[in-house]
Write a protein that holds these residues in place. Sequence first.
Motif, PDB file in Angstrom:
ATOM      1  N   MET A   1      14.230  -3.366 -20.805  1.00  0.00           N
ATOM      2  CA  MET A   1      14.421  -3.892 -19.452  1.00  0.00           C
ATOM      3  C   MET A   1      13.750  -2.977 -18.438  1.00  0.00           C
ATOM      4  SD  MET A   1      18.401  -3.021 -18.541  1.00  0.00           S
ATOM      5  CE  MET A   1      19.086  -1.365 -18.745  1.00  0.00           C
ATOM      6  N   SER A   2      13.310  -3.559 -17.361  1.00  0.00           N
ATOM      7  CA  SER A   2      12.652  -2.782 -16.311  1.00  0.00           C
ATOM      8  C   SER A   2      13.659  -1.861 -15.631  1.00  0.00           C
ATOM      9  CB  SER A   2      12.019  -3.717 -15.284  1.00  0.00           C
ATOM     10  OG  SER A   2      13.004  -4.578 -14.738  1.00  0.00           O
ATOM     11  N   ILE A   3      13.216  -0.646 -15.314  1.00  0.00           N
ATOM     12  CA  ILE A   3      14.024   0.341 -14.602  1.00  0.00           C
ATOM     13  C   ILE A   3      13.128   1.066 -13.595  1.00  0.00           C
ATOM     14  CG2 ILE A   3      15.677   0.719 -16.475  1.00  0.00           C
ATOM     15  CD1 ILE A   3      14.114   3.362 -17.060  1.00  0.00           C
ATOM     16  N   PRO A   4      13.723   1.692 -12.582  1.00  0.00           N
ATOM     17  CA  PRO A   4      12.927   2.438 -11.597  1.00  0.00           C
ATOM     18  C   PRO A   4      12.623   3.849 -12.074  1.00  0.00           C
ATOM     19  CG  PRO A   4      15.229   2.398 -10.921  1.00  0.00           C
ATOM     20  CD  PRO A   4      15.142   1.549 -12.155  1.00  0.00           C
ATOM     21  N   TRP A   5      11.805   3.997 -13.118  1.00  0.00           N
ATOM     22  CA  TRP A   5      11.414   5.283 -13.686  1.00  0.00           C
ATOM     23  C   TRP A   5      10.388   5.965 -12.780  1.00  0.00           C
ATOM     24  CZ3 TRP A   5      13.904   7.866 -17.191  1.00  0.00           C
ATOM     25  CH2 TRP A   5      13.288   8.847 -17.973  1.00  0.00           C
ATOM     26  N   GLY A   6      10.306   7.278 -12.879  1.00  0.00           N
ATOM     27  CA  GLY A   6       9.449   8.039 -11.961  1.00  0.00           C
ATOM     28  C   GLY A   6       7.990   7.658 -11.969  1.00  0.00           C
ATOM     29  N   ASP A   7       7.509   7.092 -13.097  1.00  0.00           N
ATOM     30  CA  ASP A   7       6.085   6.742 -13.177  1.00  0.00           C
ATOM     31  C   ASP A   7       5.674   5.640 -12.221  1.00  0.00           C
ATOM     32  OD1 ASP A   7       4.974   8.193 -15.842  1.00  0.00           O
ATOM     33  OD2 ASP A   7       7.061   7.596 -16.109  1.00  0.00           O
ATOM     34  N   VAL A   8       6.630   4.899 -11.697  1.00  0.00           N
ATOM     35  CA  VAL A   8       6.296   3.934 -10.647  1.00  0.00           C
ATOM     36  C   VAL A   8       5.589   4.660  -9.503  1.00  0.00           C
ATOM     37  CG1 VAL A   8       7.270   2.373  -8.918  1.00  0.00           C
ATOM     38  CG2 VAL A   8       8.141   2.338 -11.261  1.00  0.00           C
ATOM     39  N   SER A   9       5.989   5.897  -9.267  1.00  0.00           N
ATOM     40  CA  SER A   9       5.314   6.737  -8.281  1.00  0.00           C
ATOM     41  C   SER A   9       4.153   7.508  -8.903  1.00  0.00           C
ATOM     42  CB  SER A   9       6.300   7.717  -7.651  1.00  0.00           C
ATOM     43  OG  SER A   9       5.633   8.656  -6.837  1.00  0.00           O
ATOM     44  N   THR A  10       4.448   8.300  -9.945  1.00  0.00           N
ATOM     45  CA  THR A  10       3.461   9.272 -10.430  1.00  0.00           C
ATOM     46  C   THR A  10       2.258   8.635 -11.109  1.00  0.00           C
ATOM     47  OG1 THR A  10       4.792   9.542 -12.440  1.00  0.00           O
ATOM     48  CG2 THR A  10       5.134  11.127 -10.660  1.00  0.00           C
ATOM     49  N   ALA A  11       2.470   7.548 -11.858  1.00  0.00           N
ATOM     50  CA  ALA A  11       1.337   6.944 -12.559  1.00  0.00           C
ATOM     51  C   ALA A  11       0.311   6.396 -11.584  1.00  0.00           C
ATOM     52  CB  ALA A  11       1.818   5.837 -13.504  1.00  0.00           C
ATOM     53  N   GLY A  12       0.793   5.862 -10.466  1.00  0.00           N
ATOM     54  CA  GLY A  12      -0.145   5.408  -9.452  1.00  0.00           C
ATOM     55  C   GLY A  12      -0.978   6.549  -8.899  1.00  0.00           C
ATOM     56  N   HIS A  13      -0.337   7.703  -8.719  1.00  0.00           N
ATOM     57  CA  HIS A  13      -1.035   8.882  -8.211  1.00  0.00           C
ATOM     58  C   HIS A  13      -2.008   9.441  -9.250  1.00  0.00           C
ATOM     59  CE1 HIS A  13      -1.317  12.264  -5.359  1.00  0.00           C
ATOM     60  NE2 HIS A  13      -1.399  13.039  -6.430  1.00  0.00           N
ATOM     61  N   THR A  14      -1.564   9.489 -10.510  1.00  0.00           N
ATOM     62  CA  THR A  14      -2.381  10.068 -11.572  1.00  0.00           C
ATOM     63  C   THR A  14      -3.588   9.206 -11.902  1.00  0.00           C
ATOM     64  OG1 THR A  14      -0.462  11.167 -12.559  1.00  0.00           O
ATOM     65  CG2 THR A  14      -2.356  10.810 -13.996  1.00  0.00           C
ATOM     66  N   THR A  15      -3.405   7.885 -11.940  1.00  0.00           N
ATOM     67  CA  THR A  15      -4.451   6.992 -12.438  1.00  0.00           C
ATOM     68  C   THR A  15      -5.103   6.127 -11.377  1.00  0.00           C
ATOM     69  OG1 THR A  15      -2.946   5.128 -12.868  1.00  0.00           O
ATOM     70  CG2 THR A  15      -3.140   6.806 -14.598  1.00  0.00           C
ATOM     71  N   GLY A  16      -4.413   5.884 -10.273  1.00  0.00           N
ATOM     72  CA  GLY A  16      -4.921   4.950  -9.278  1.00  0.00           C
ATOM     73  C   GLY A  16      -4.679   3.500  -9.634  1.00  0.00           C
ATOM     74  N   ILE A  17      -4.020   3.223 -10.761  1.00  0.00           N
ATOM     75  CA  ILE A  17      -3.720   1.839 -11.146  1.00  0.00           C
ATOM     76  C   ILE A  17      -2.740   1.256 -10.133  1.00  0.00           C
ATOM     77  CG2 ILE A  17      -2.674   0.369 -12.917  1.00  0.00           C
ATOM     78  CD1 ILE A  17      -3.700   2.366 -15.011  1.00  0.00           C
ATOM     79  N   PRO A  18      -3.052   0.094  -9.544  1.00  0.00           N
ATOM     80  CA  PRO A  18      -2.242  -0.395  -8.418  1.00  0.00           C
ATOM     81  C   PRO A  18      -0.957  -1.120  -8.801  1.00  0.00           C
ATOM     82  CG  PRO A  18      -4.108  -1.840  -8.777  1.00  0.00           C
ATOM     83  CD  PRO A  18      -4.292  -0.691  -9.716  1.00  0.00           C
ATOM     84  N   ASN A  19      -0.821  -1.525 -10.073  1.00  0.00           N
ATOM     85  CA  ASN A  19       0.357  -2.287 -10.498  1.00  0.00           C
ATOM     86  C   ASN A  19       0.995  -1.574 -11.688  1.00  0.00           C
ATOM     87  OD1 ASN A  19      -0.085  -4.858  -8.777  1.00  0.00           O
ATOM     88  ND2 ASN A  19      -2.047  -4.593  -9.845  1.00  0.00           N
ATOM     89  N   VAL A  20       2.225  -1.104 -11.495  1.00  0.00           N
ATOM     90  CA  VAL A  20       2.889  -0.299 -12.522  1.00  0.00           C
ATOM     91  C   VAL A  20       4.322  -0.790 -12.698  1.00  0.00           C
ATOM     92  CG1 VAL A  20       3.623   2.004 -13.242  1.00  0.00           C
ATOM     93  CG2 VAL A  20       1.492   1.724 -11.929  1.00  0.00           C
ATOM     94  N   GLU A  21       4.723  -1.001 -13.956  1.00  0.00           N
ATOM     95  CA  GLU A  21       6.100  -1.348 -14.297  1.00  0.00           C
ATOM     96  C   GLU A  21       6.581  -0.406 -15.398  1.00  0.00           C
ATOM     97  OE1 GLU A  21       6.323  -6.149 -13.762  1.00  0.00           O
ATOM     98  OE2 GLU A  21       5.140  -5.380 -15.454  1.00  0.00           O
ATOM     99  N   THR A  22       7.878  -0.050 -15.349  1.00  0.00           N
ATOM    100  CA  THR A  22       8.442   0.866 -16.331  1.00  0.00           C
ATOM    101  C   THR A  22       9.694   0.260 -16.947  1.00  0.00           C
ATOM    102  OG1 THR A  22       9.599   2.007 -14.529  1.00  0.00           O
ATOM    103  CG2 THR A  22       7.499   2.952 -15.260  1.00  0.00           C
ATOM    104  N   PHE A  23       9.916   0.538 -18.245  1.00  0.00           N
ATOM    105  CA  PHE A  23      10.967  -0.116 -19.013  1.00  0.00           C
ATOM    106  C   PHE A  23      11.683   0.887 -19.917  1.00  0.00           C
ATOM    107  CE2 PHE A  23       7.673  -3.124 -18.036  1.00  0.00           C
ATOM    108  CZ  PHE A  23       8.325  -4.317 -17.744  1.00  0.00           C
ATOM    109  N   ILE A  24      12.898   0.546 -20.314  1.00  0.00           N
ATOM    110  CA  ILE A  24      13.675   1.341 -21.255  1.00  0.00           C
ATOM    111  C   ILE A  24      14.194   0.450 -22.371  1.00  0.00           C
ATOM    112  CG2 ILE A  24      15.829   1.063 -19.938  1.00  0.00           C
ATOM    113  CD1 ILE A  24      16.612   3.890 -20.854  1.00  0.00           C
ATOM    114  N   GLY A  25      14.151   0.961 -23.611  1.00  0.00           N
ATOM    115  CA  GLY A  25      14.712   0.222 -24.730  1.00  0.00           C
ATOM    116  C   GLY A  25      16.197  -0.016 -24.518  1.00  0.00           C
TER     117      GLY A  25
END
Length: 357
Positions: free
Chosen positions: A213-237
């Motif tokens: 399920m989707s969760i508000p994991w830190g990569d919603v912020s950091t992955a955008g900064h690290t990669t520049g990818i504009p659409n990011v979703e994070t999930f947990i088992g």
Amino acid sequence: MNARTKPSFLLYGANGYTARLIIDLACSVGLTPVLAGRSATRLKPLADATGLSYRVADLQDAAALDALLVDTPVVLHCAGPFSKTAAPMQQACLRTGTHYLDITGEIDVFEYGMTLHNEALRQNVMLMSGVGFDVVPTDCLARYLHDQLPDATHLQLAFANDGGSLSHGTAQTALEGIGGGGKVRTRGRIVTVPNAHKTITVDFGDGSPRPCMSIPWGDVSTAGHTTGIPNVETFIGSSGGQIRLAKLGNYLGWLLRSKAVQSFLQKRVTKTVTGPDVSTRQRARVHVWGKVWNAQGKTAEARLHGPEGYTLTALTALSITQKVLDGDWKAGYQTPAGCYGADLILEIDGVTREYVR
């Protein structure tokens, strides 16, 4: 990590569960932390037991914090919830020219750190949040996938920590955000969405695909900064029951955020949550999955496997601390993989990475 003596670093929040793991590991590899926190009563027994020195300063006392940091090359900040503790320590680091690291996974803390980038450049200081399980392995996998597909427009990351459990500090932080909804990055902006607004099925490589399920994991912020990818979703088992419970929070958020309920839940955490024991940490494993795709539909997918989450946090936090002590750092706000590359996580014993397709 090399087992040779290094200059001391300051470990603030030294009495916490994860900090205790860091202390044990630091001493075994020749690093010498100075223990720090706001309570001499709690710090002294720990200092006596470990043979380490300690210092006391309250985060609300700017003068005391400055005195604490005046001769310190780097702070590893482990006192949560970071939404309350990170800003005063970061400001003190900027005033004293001290490099700042922490083990948060809180999106708002990452976003706040980014606003300090120019000041950190002027002070020739590095600010890096998320040097633990939040977010080193996921940030490294995001960077790796972006390297495979540089024009990727979408990123999904998922993780599962098999056999582990929460520490007291992690549970306290989770309670702070309960009822607050989820977060995703859409077209470069972080937006609020319902809890568990999306579910996907992920094959973590163990032959048993599981719902996430989707969760508000830190990569919603950091992955955008690290990669520049504009659409990011994070999930947990997750199990079906956990997903249903998370969705229930969409209707009870107002109640879960109330002072009375928060107070009750915090007291329950204090009484019942202690963190995984040694045998659990040795047995458990963490699995990370990621996928990117571009506007033409081309994809790249990969997985990481490594030690249990708290163990991994201690290992990655000390690895980065040692790099800073060795002079390997960049001024300004940095993310782990943004600064050290996708292979940073592979420097940790027991971590493997596989390209799926």
